[in-house]
Write an enzyme that holds these catalytic residues in place. Structure first.
Site, PDB file in Angstrom:
ATOM      1  N   SER A  71       0.731  -1.255   0.068  1.00  0.00           N
ATOM      2  CA  SER A  71       0.054  -0.031  -0.024  1.00  0.00           C
ATOM      3  C   SER A  71       0.970   1.262   0.017  1.00  0.00           C
ATOM      4  O   SER A  71       0.304   2.148   0.150  1.00  0.00           O
ATOM      5  CB  SER A  71      -0.898   0.150   1.096  1.00  0.00           C
ATOM      6  OG  SER A  71      -2.263  -0.925   0.833  1.00  0.00           O
ATOM      7  N   LYS A  74      -0.019   3.704  -2.460  1.00  0.00           N
ATOM      8  CA  LYS A  74      -0.588   4.830  -2.366  1.00  0.00           C
ATOM      9  C   LYS A  74      -0.063   6.351  -2.193  1.00  0.00           C
ATOM     10  O   LYS A  74      -0.647   7.429  -2.308  1.00  0.00           O
ATOM     11  CB  LYS A  74      -1.680   4.843  -1.096  1.00  0.00           C
ATOM     12  CG  LYS A  74      -2.424   3.461  -1.628  1.00  0.00           C
ATOM     13  CD  LYS A  74      -3.581   3.444  -0.481  1.00  0.00           C
ATOM     14  CE  LYS A  74      -4.582   2.043  -0.688  1.00  0.00           C
ATOM     15  NZ  LYS A  74      -3.870   0.880  -0.237  1.00  0.00           N
ATOM     16  N   SER A 131      -5.995   3.537   4.630  1.00  0.00           N
ATOM     17  CA  SER A 131      -5.253   3.023   3.548  1.00  0.00           C
ATOM     18  C   SER A 131      -6.467   2.147   2.901  1.00  0.00           C
ATOM     19  O   SER A 131      -6.205   1.001   2.262  1.00  0.00           O
ATOM     20  CB  SER A 131      -4.197   2.251   3.827  1.00  0.00           C
ATOM     21  OG  SER A 131      -3.372   1.798   2.764  1.00  0.00           O
TER      22      SER A 131
END
Length: 389
Positions: A71, A74, A131
């Site tokens: 993640s 991101k 997230s």
């Protein structure tokens, strides 16, 4: 013919890097000397410590190894969204209806229903804090029409930032895809670019919040916000293939550091690696910033105007190592006069930053206006004005 102005400054430390602090374009000479031999013994596969304002690498371990980022992907997703907001293409107050695809994203999510409407602000907060994968896809589709087009833009922006060992196949990092990879160094570059948008900290420093009128809670996945002084971002990540990842940012005494780890064997070791790098950076280095010179006026001969204004292209920032006394000399060299016509942006001199007798950075001085060549009429009115005065 030039006149030379020399200003001697004393700086308590050793310069290790110099860069522009005001301009993002233009060329000037720099010399770089960086020591990254610290013994930190990280447990993660790949690590980097970078100073944000200059991009100086203060420590690295396998920084260019291609690895899945989970993640932490991101970071780039949030960068493109903020750039879309700041360019006026979208607004934080815009309403976004979740598509079926966005609502289908698993793992960490805010459980969007197909057709459910949230603002860009709410969705962005959901990406930055817990997230949420469904929120990320919803925003990607809103910005670019489809996630595939958004991913194309992610890769295009990555190339612009010099992220040479990066390829994204999705905007979340959720999937264990061998074609979705980056490096600690590349993620540091993306994080550094994201830090140029100060509003990001309004989201990444949120510890807890809620959605849907307080009925759905949000909790930040970056637990260092509560345990590490100065921590203000940026993004955690985990998949079975990627391991435990983090791009962490912290600020103390005017210096912001970026610490990225990929492939941590556990969440605890991931946070420990970031903390040890930040500790090393804050204990060993500081940043000096020298403002660019004040605007000056130069004589213009045979021009419609008698003078022209000029200014250094940028100021000067440097990472300095603590504990060594060195002299910094700032030498300004400028033309004594110019002859018309003079174009805007004409280089009329330089500012040189010299450390212990060695020139480490040379910044051009350029005109900020144009001066046309005088004609007969200009001379006539100039003479008449002189006579009448």
């Amino acid at each position: 013919m030039k006149r030379i102005l020399t200003l001697i400054l004393t700086v308590t430390s050793l310069l290790t890097f110099c860069t522009r602090s005001y301009a993002d374009s233009g060329e000037f000479d720099t010399k770089v000397s960086v020591n990254v031999s610290a013994e930190l013994n990280p447990a993660s596969k790949s690590c980097i410590l970078m100073e944000s304002s200059t991009g100086t690498v203060l420590y690295e371990s396998n920084k260019d190894e291609r690895l899945p980022p989970a993640s932490v992907t991101k970071v780039m997703t949030m960068l493109l969204i903020l750039e879309a907001v700041e360019s006026g293409r979208i607004s934080f107050s815009d309403n976004v209806a979740a598509s079926e695809r966005a609502a289908s994203m698993g793992s960490t999510q805010i459980y969007l229903e197909p057709g459910e409407v949230m603002t860009v602000d709410e969705l962005f907060k959901s990406v930055a804090v817990p997230s949420a994968n469904d929120a990320a896809v919803a925003l990607a589709e809103y910005v670019a029409g489809t996630e595939d087009e958004f991913v194309r833009q992610m890769n295009e922006r990555a190339a612009q930032l010099g992220m040479l060992n990066t390829n994204f196949t999705n905007c979340t990092g959720l999937f264990d895809d061998s074609e979705h990879y980056t490096t600690a160094y590349d993620l540091a570059l993306a994080t550094r670019e994201l830090l140029k948008h100060p509003i990001i900290h309004e989201y990444t420093t949120i510890w807890t919040d809620s959605l849907r009128n307080g009925t759905f809670g949000l909790a930040n996945t970056n637990k260092m916000l509560r345990t590490y002084p100065g921590m203000n971002g940026m993004k955690t990540g985990y998949t079975q293939l990627a391991g435990h990842c983090l791009s962490g940012t912290a600020e103390r005494n005017g210096m912001t550091l970026i610490a990225v780890v990929l492939g941590g064997p556990s969440s605890k070791e991931r946070f420990a690696d970031v903390a040890s790098m930040l500790d090393y950076g804050f204990a060993t280095y500081s940043v000096i910033n020298m403002e660019r010179e004040n605007e000056i006026e130069l004589e213009v001969r045979k021009g419609k105007l008698p003078t022209v204004k000029a200014v250094a292209e940028c100021g000067f920032s440097a990472v300095i190592k603590k504990g060594a006394d060195k002299n910094t000399e700032v030498v300004t060299e400028i033309e004594q006069f110019l002859e018309a016509p003079v174009d805007i942006g004409t280089q009329v001199g330089t500012v040189s930053y010299i450390i212990n007798g060695e020139t480490v950075c040379v910044v051009p001085i350029r005109t900020t206006e144009a001066v046309e060549k005088a004609n007969v009429g200009d001379y006539f009115f100039r003479i008449m004005g002189t006579m009448l005065s």
